[in-house]
Design an enzyme around this catalytic site. Structure first.
Site, PDB file in Angstrom:
ATOM      1  N   GLY A 120      48.831  -2.565 -51.332  1.00  0.00           N
ATOM      2  CA  GLY A 120      49.475  -3.653 -50.604  1.00  0.00           C
ATOM      3  C   GLY A 120      48.658  -4.919 -50.425  1.00  0.00           C
ATOM      4  O   GLY A 120      48.936  -5.715 -49.528  1.00  0.00           O
ATOM      5  N   MET A 169      56.278   0.878 -57.563  1.00  0.00           N
ATOM      6  CA  MET A 169      56.090   1.669 -58.784  1.00  0.00           C
ATOM      7  C   MET A 169      57.372   2.352 -59.273  1.00  0.00           C
ATOM      8  O   MET A 169      57.329   3.496 -59.742  1.00  0.00           O
ATOM      9  CB  MET A 169      54.985   2.708 -58.566  1.00  0.00           C
ATOM     10  N   ARG A 170      58.490   1.667 -59.142  1.00  0.00           N
ATOM     11  CA  ARG A 170      59.762   2.234 -59.560  1.00  0.00           C
ATOM     12  C   ARG A 170      60.589   1.193 -60.295  1.00  0.00           C
ATOM     13  O   ARG A 170      60.462   0.004 -60.001  1.00  0.00           O
ATOM     14  CB  ARG A 170      60.580   2.596 -58.314  1.00  0.00           C
ATOM     15  N   HIS A 174      52.887  -8.790 -62.373  1.00  0.00           N
ATOM     16  CA  HIS A 174      52.310  -7.823 -63.309  1.00  0.00           C
ATOM     17  C   HIS A 174      50.937  -8.325 -63.764  1.00  0.00           C
ATOM     18  O   HIS A 174      50.800  -9.497 -64.130  1.00  0.00           O
ATOM     19  CB  HIS A 174      53.244  -7.648 -64.511  1.00  0.00           C
TER      20      HIS A 174
HETATM   21  C1  GRF Z   1      49.009  -5.468 -58.695  1.00  0.00           C
HETATM   22  O1  GRF Z   1      47.987  -5.573 -59.659  1.00  0.00           O
HETATM   23  C2  GRF Z   1      50.334  -5.858 -59.280  1.00  0.00           C
HETATM   24  O2  GRF Z   1      50.234  -6.833 -60.275  1.00  0.00           O
HETATM   25  C3  GRF Z   1      50.826  -4.573 -59.881  1.00  0.00           C
HETATM   26  O3  GRF Z   1      50.404  -3.578 -58.987  1.00  0.00           O
HETATM   27  C4  GRF Z   1      49.235  -4.011 -58.299  1.00  0.00           C
HETATM   28  C5  GRF Z   1      49.517  -3.861 -56.844  1.00  0.00           C
HETATM   29  O4  GRF Z   1      48.367  -4.070 -56.060  1.00  0.00           O
HETATM   30  N1  GRF Z   1      52.249  -4.606 -60.086  1.00  0.00           N
HETATM   31  P1  GRF Z   1      48.493  -4.157 -54.487  1.00  0.00           P
HETATM   32  O5  GRF Z   1      49.201  -2.894 -54.011  1.00  0.00           O
HETATM   33  O6  GRF Z   1      49.282  -5.385 -54.148  1.00  0.00           O
HETATM   34  O7  GRF Z   1      47.082  -4.220 -53.951  1.00  0.00           O
END
Ligand code: GRF
Length: 186
Positions: free
Chosen positions: A12, A87-88, A106
């Site tokens: 997060g 993650m979905r 991303h």
């Molecule tokens: C980030 O690198 C984002 O680009 C990817 O997942 C990671 C999430 O990191 N989709 P966080 O949970 O915001 O620290």
């Protein structure tokens, strides 16, 4: 006032970057989290942001899971969904209701290095540049219309230095794009 919902599954840090931004006419209204143990929940408490932990396993179908989320989003009149380490894949229920109103961040220069290990993959591929992409979400996997990209040079950085630099870029770019999409120039 425009309202944003952030979806996150884990650490997060991007959620926090958004939560602490002083937006103009934008409120970070709520967090949707699909994992009971995600650290992002602790961050949301600090910022006193309404959190809904919705566990997919407790629903019979993905549609039912997304309908529950949609009910919350509609109740709060959410204007923009920001996927920040969620993650979905987004299914037809949410995509249909929020077409062109869902963005994802991303950690690569898409279409290079799709998937969950994008920073590591770019590092091991020894490319000269990788970076960050923010894009609209559609039915494709990491393939929706690109909003912005910023490159980061690998040079002779260690993997952890590269990760740190990419995350720094993410934390700057994501709030900027939210402001631009919902309220003109930042
Ligand atoms: C980030 O690198 C984002 O680009 C990817 O997942 C990671 C999430 O990191 N989709 P966080 O949970 O915001 O620290």
């Amino acid at each position: 006032m425009k309202k944003v919902a952030v979806f996150a599954s884990g650490n997060g840090s991007n959620f926090e970057a958004i939560a602490k931004t002083k937006f103009r006419n934008i409120e970070v209204k709520l967090l949707i989290c699909d994992c009971a143990t995600a650290y992002v929940r602790e961050r949301a408490k600090v910022f006193d942001i309404q959190t809904h932990v919705i566990l997919p396993k407790t629903y019979e179908t993905k549609e039912a899971y997304e309908e529950e989320i949609l009910r919350i989003l509609k109740k709060e009149a959410i204007d923009l969904i920001v996927l920040a380490g969620y993650m979905r894949f987004i299914g037809p229920t949410l995509l249909g209701a929020y077409r062109n109103q869902i963005i994802n961040i991303h950690p690569s220069l898409l279409p290079a290095f799709k998937g969950k290990q994008a920073i590591k993959d770019a590092f091991h591929a020894k490319v000269k540049y990788t970076g960050v992409t923010i894009h609209f979400v559609d039915e494709s996997i990491d393939g929706g219309q690109i909003i912005i990209q910023e490159s980061v040079e690998l040079a002779d950085k260690s993997l952890s230095d590269l990760e740190a630099e990419i995350h720094q870029v993410e934390h700057r770019l994501l709030p900027q794009i939210i402001q631009e999409l919902l309220g003109g120039e930042s």
